[in-house]
Design a protein around this motif. Structure first.
Motif, short mmCIF file in Angstrom:
data_model
loop_
_atom_site.label_atom_id
_atom_site.label_comp_id
_atom_site.label_asym_id
_atom_site.label_seq_id
_atom_site.Cartn_x
_atom_site.Cartn_y
_atom_site.Cartn_z
N ILE A 3 18.19 -44.46 6.82
CA ILE A 3 17.13 -43.57 6.35
C ILE A 3 16.50 -44.22 5.12
O ILE A 3 17.20 -44.49 4.14
CB ILE A 3 17.66 -42.18 6.01
N CYS A 8 12.10 -40.89 2.48
CA CYS A 8 12.74 -39.59 2.65
C CYS A 8 12.35 -38.64 1.51
O CYS A 8 12.33 -39.02 0.33
CB CYS A 8 14.26 -39.77 2.67
N ASN A 13 15.86 -31.65 7.52
CA ASN A 13 15.74 -31.36 8.95
C ASN A 13 16.70 -32.19 9.80
O ASN A 13 17.25 -31.71 10.79
CB ASN A 13 14.31 -31.63 9.42
N CYS A 14 16.90 -33.43 9.41
CA CYS A 14 17.72 -34.33 10.21
C CYS A 14 19.20 -33.96 10.19
O CYS A 14 19.96 -34.33 11.09
CB CYS A 14 17.54 -35.76 9.74
N CYS A 45 19.02 -38.50 16.14
CA CYS A 45 18.14 -38.21 15.02
C CYS A 45 16.78 -38.87 15.23
O CYS A 45 15.73 -38.23 15.05
CB CYS A 45 18.77 -38.67 13.72
N TYR A 46 16.79 -40.11 15.62
CA TYR A 46 15.55 -40.87 15.79
C TYR A 46 14.73 -40.35 16.96
O TYR A 46 13.50 -40.26 16.90
CB TYR A 46 15.87 -42.35 15.99
N LEU A 49 13.78 -35.96 16.67
CA LEU A 49 12.80 -35.44 15.73
C LEU A 49 11.43 -36.05 16.00
O LEU A 49 11.31 -37.26 16.23
CB LEU A 49 13.20 -35.77 14.29
N ARG A 51 7.98 -37.45 14.64
CA ARG A 51 7.75 -38.21 13.41
C ARG A 51 6.30 -38.11 12.97
O ARG A 51 5.39 -38.49 13.72
CB ARG A 51 8.17 -39.67 13.62
N CYS A 80 10.47 -35.07 11.25
CA CYS A 80 10.70 -35.89 10.05
C CYS A 80 9.30 -36.17 9.50
O CYS A 80 8.54 -36.96 10.08
CB CYS A 80 11.41 -37.19 10.39
N SER A 83 8.53 -40.03 8.61
CA SER A 83 9.07 -41.10 9.48
C SER A 83 10.03 -42.00 8.72
O SER A 83 9.88 -43.22 8.64
CB SER A 83 7.93 -41.94 10.08
N PHE A 85 13.26 -42.58 9.31
CA PHE A 85 14.36 -43.24 10.04
C PHE A 85 13.99 -44.67 10.40
O PHE A 85 12.89 -44.96 10.88
CB PHE A 85 14.73 -42.45 11.29
#
Length: 285
Positions: A3, A8, A13-14, A45-46, A49, A51, A80, A83, A85
């Motif tokens: 991350i 971030c 949320n993640c 996660c990637y 979510l 982005r 996210c 973005s 991640f």
């Protein structure tokens, strides 16, 4: 998975998306981080979510102003917003985590995605379990728990000691340094995956022996063990050989699947002389 600490904004949320609970908000930086040891590289996660590409400075400023005005500025829970991640270029042995944990990634050894095995559920096509035999799948881990190969090795060694043969097409088998002893490669023993499966088959007479061996080993492991059993049906589609053994051991059985062979009935009606009756298979749980 990483991350970006510059992108971030700490919305959190993640943290709800990770099936392993590996993502957390660092109390010092107030940004999301990933516990590398707990992460199994499933990419939930990637991929889970949406982005967006909001400028991080703008998003942080909006959150601070909203907080001062006693208002909430939180992105939708499935987004996210910046973005943040950044997938890693995974190298050996960590790449093993993703192969077993991301259902879209094929195993190099088998070419099959996910945990990489058709198991005994396609026995009507593969004929893997013969008459008088019973197939076992020993599954390790679950979301939120996972399993390490060191734990899988405890089971594989115990099964090898009692003289069982591991399914060669199973990806765990391909990662063994010695199939005869059930030893797994030392360089992956500490790798953690969401779940993995060992597969074996034995003569029906050994059913109780195998079940009791699994019972004994699972007491030593800090993960979830699920035992699956597959057996051949008789000509009437019934299974009255393995089921009584399992019931005597305390299992309340429900037939999970009965496989007949895709298109088998139709094909036999069209050209019965061209097709032999394939073996029925019952998966008991």
């Amino acid at each position: 998975m990483e991350i970006s600490q510059t992108r971030c904004i700490g919305c959190g949320n993640c943290t709800y998306v990770c099936p392993m609970g590996a993502i957390f908000i660092d109390p010092e930086t107030r940004k999301a981080r990933i516990n590398d040891d707990a992460c199994v590289e499933c990419y939930a996660c990637y991929n889970g979510l949406s982005r967006e590409v909001l400028p991080p400075k703008t998003a942080r400023l909006a959150r601070r102003l909203s907080k001062k005005l006693l208002l909430r500025f939180d992105p939708d829970p499935d987004i996210c917003p910046t973005s943040a991640f950044e997938p890693d270029d995974l190298a050996w042995p960590r790449i093993v985590r993703r192969a077993f944990s991301d259902p879209r990634v094929p195993h190099e050894s088998t070419g099959i995605v996910g945990r990489g095995t058709e198991e005994v559920k396609t026995n009507d096509v593969s004929g893997r379990i013969g008459i008088g035999q019973v197939g076992f799948t020993v599954e390790f881990g679950r979301p939120g728990v996972g399993a390490r190969f060191s734990e899988i090795q405890v089971m594989s060694r115990a099964l090898a000691r009692i003289g069982v043969a591991f399914e060669p097409k199973n990806p765990v088998t391909t990662l063994m340094s010695d199939v005869a002893t059930g030893d797994i490669r030392e360089d992956i023993l500490n790798e953690k995956v969401m779940s993995a499966i060992l597969e074996i088959k034995v003569e029906v007479a050994r059913t109780e022996e195998i079940v009791r061996a699994v019972w004994e080993v699972e007491k030593q492991l800090d993960t979830i063990i699920v035992l699956g059993v597959g057996a051949r049906c008789d000509e009437n589609g019934d299974e009255n050989v393995v089921a009584p053994i399992l019931e005597r051991l305390g299992y309340k059985l429900h037939r999970a699947k009965t496989n007949l062979g895709l298109g088998h009935k139709t094909l036999r009606l069209i050209a019965p002389e061209e097709f032999e009756r394939p073996p029925l298979a019952a998966a008991l749980s």
